[in-house]
Motif scaffolding. Structure first.
Motif, PDB file in Angstrom:
ATOM      1  N   ALA A  17      55.532 -29.585   8.146  1.00 56.00           N
ATOM      2  CA  ALA A  17      54.256 -30.093   7.635  1.00 56.00           C
ATOM      3  C   ALA A  17      53.674 -29.137   6.594  1.00 56.00           C
ATOM      4  CB  ALA A  17      53.276 -30.296   8.787  1.00 56.00           C
ATOM      5  N   TYR A  18      53.753 -27.843   6.865  1.00 58.83           N
ATOM      6  CA  TYR A  18      53.249 -26.823   5.932  1.00 58.83           C
ATOM      7  C   TYR A  18      54.006 -26.898   4.602  1.00 58.83           C
ATOM      8  CZ  TYR A  18      52.017 -22.177   4.153  1.00 58.83           C
ATOM      9  OH  TYR A  18      51.578 -21.140   3.376  1.00 58.83           O
ATOM     10  N   GLU A  20      55.684 -29.459   3.328  1.00 58.72           N
ATOM     11  CA  GLU A  20      55.343 -30.698   2.620  1.00 58.72           C
ATOM     12  C   GLU A  20      53.998 -30.576   1.919  1.00 58.72           C
ATOM     13  OE1 GLU A  20      55.921 -33.587   5.804  1.00 58.72           O
ATOM     14  OE2 GLU A  20      57.715 -34.320   4.759  1.00 58.72           O
ATOM     15  N   GLU A  21      53.048 -29.960   2.602  1.00 52.92           N
ATOM     16  CA  GLU A  21      51.732 -29.732   2.010  1.00 52.92           C
ATOM     17  C   GLU A  21      51.826 -28.824   0.778  1.00 52.92           C
ATOM     18  OE1 GLU A  21      47.982 -28.018   4.038  1.00 52.92           O
ATOM     19  OE2 GLU A  21      48.647 -29.713   5.275  1.00 52.92           O
ATOM     20  N   ALA A  22      52.803 -27.913   0.793  1.00 54.49           N
ATOM     21  CA  ALA A  22      53.006 -26.981  -0.322  1.00 54.49           C
ATOM     22  C   ALA A  22      53.833 -27.610  -1.444  1.00 54.49           C
ATOM     23  CB  ALA A  22      53.680 -25.707   0.181  1.00 54.49           C
ATOM     24  N   GLY A  23      54.225 -28.877  -1.293  1.00 57.39           N
ATOM     25  CA  GLY A  23      54.936 -29.580  -2.346  1.00 57.39           C
ATOM     26  C   GLY A  23      56.440 -29.677  -2.177  1.00 57.39           C
ATOM     27  N   ARG A  25      59.898 -31.189  -0.675  1.00 55.05           N
ATOM     28  CA  ARG A  25      60.340 -32.489  -0.170  1.00 55.05           C
ATOM     29  C   ARG A  25      61.446 -32.217   0.848  1.00 55.05           C
ATOM     30  NH1 ARG A  25      63.944 -36.858  -1.778  1.00 55.05           N
ATOM     31  NH2 ARG A  25      64.740 -35.517  -3.432  1.00 55.05           N
ATOM     32  N   ASP A  44      62.311 -27.890  -3.673  1.00 50.88           N
ATOM     33  CA  ASP A  44      61.091 -27.348  -4.263  1.00 50.88           C
ATOM     34  C   ASP A  44      61.318 -27.413  -5.757  1.00 50.88           C
ATOM     35  OD1 ASP A  44      58.680 -26.067  -4.744  1.00 50.88           O
ATOM     36  OD2 ASP A  44      59.473 -24.064  -4.363  1.00 50.88           O
TER      37      ASP A  44
END
Length: 123
Positions: A17-18, A20-23, A25, A44
């Motif tokens: 989750a962290y 994904e939040e940071a961009g 995939r 990334d």
């Protein structure tokens, strides 16, 4: 399920989750092959990132990221090369990140260590 397995699974879920939040995939979670398992494989930008997640409920055995020593780096390196070859992604840039998850009673903390180690050769 043992306490250690529960801690590991929770840490991996939080790390995904962290990221994904940071961009990032997420491409794969708990990818297994004959060389072992890697927790998360992600993109990334145009870089394939192999992510090892280490979770701890206390500092009794040291910081989580310190558990990714030379043997673990070697195993992750072998898995990454196998993955890139079998998926025909060997023309992509790749790197190794570590996500350290601290699950202490006083609060949770997630630390992303980008480019945590280089491709390990040998044995």
């Amino acid at each position: 399920m043992t306490q250690n397995l529960r801690t590991g699974k929770l840490g991996e879920q939080m790390a995904a989750a962290y990221l994904e939040e940071a961009g990032y995939r997420i491409l794969e979670q708990n990818y297994r092959c004959r060389f072992g398992e890697i927790d998360i494989i992600a993109r990334d930008g145009d870089t394939i990132v192999f992510v090892e997640v280490k979770s701890r409920r206390s500092d009794k055995y040291g910081l989580p990221q310190l558990a990714v020593g030379p043997d673990k780096q070697m195993r992750i390196s072998k898995i990454s090369l196998f993955y890139l070859q079998t998926k025909r992604l060997d023309s992509y840039n790749a790197r190794f990140d570590v996500v350290a998850v601290s699950l202490k009673p006083e609060g949770c903390r997630i630390e992303l260590i980008k480019d945590a180690f280089e491709l390990a050769y040998g044995r």
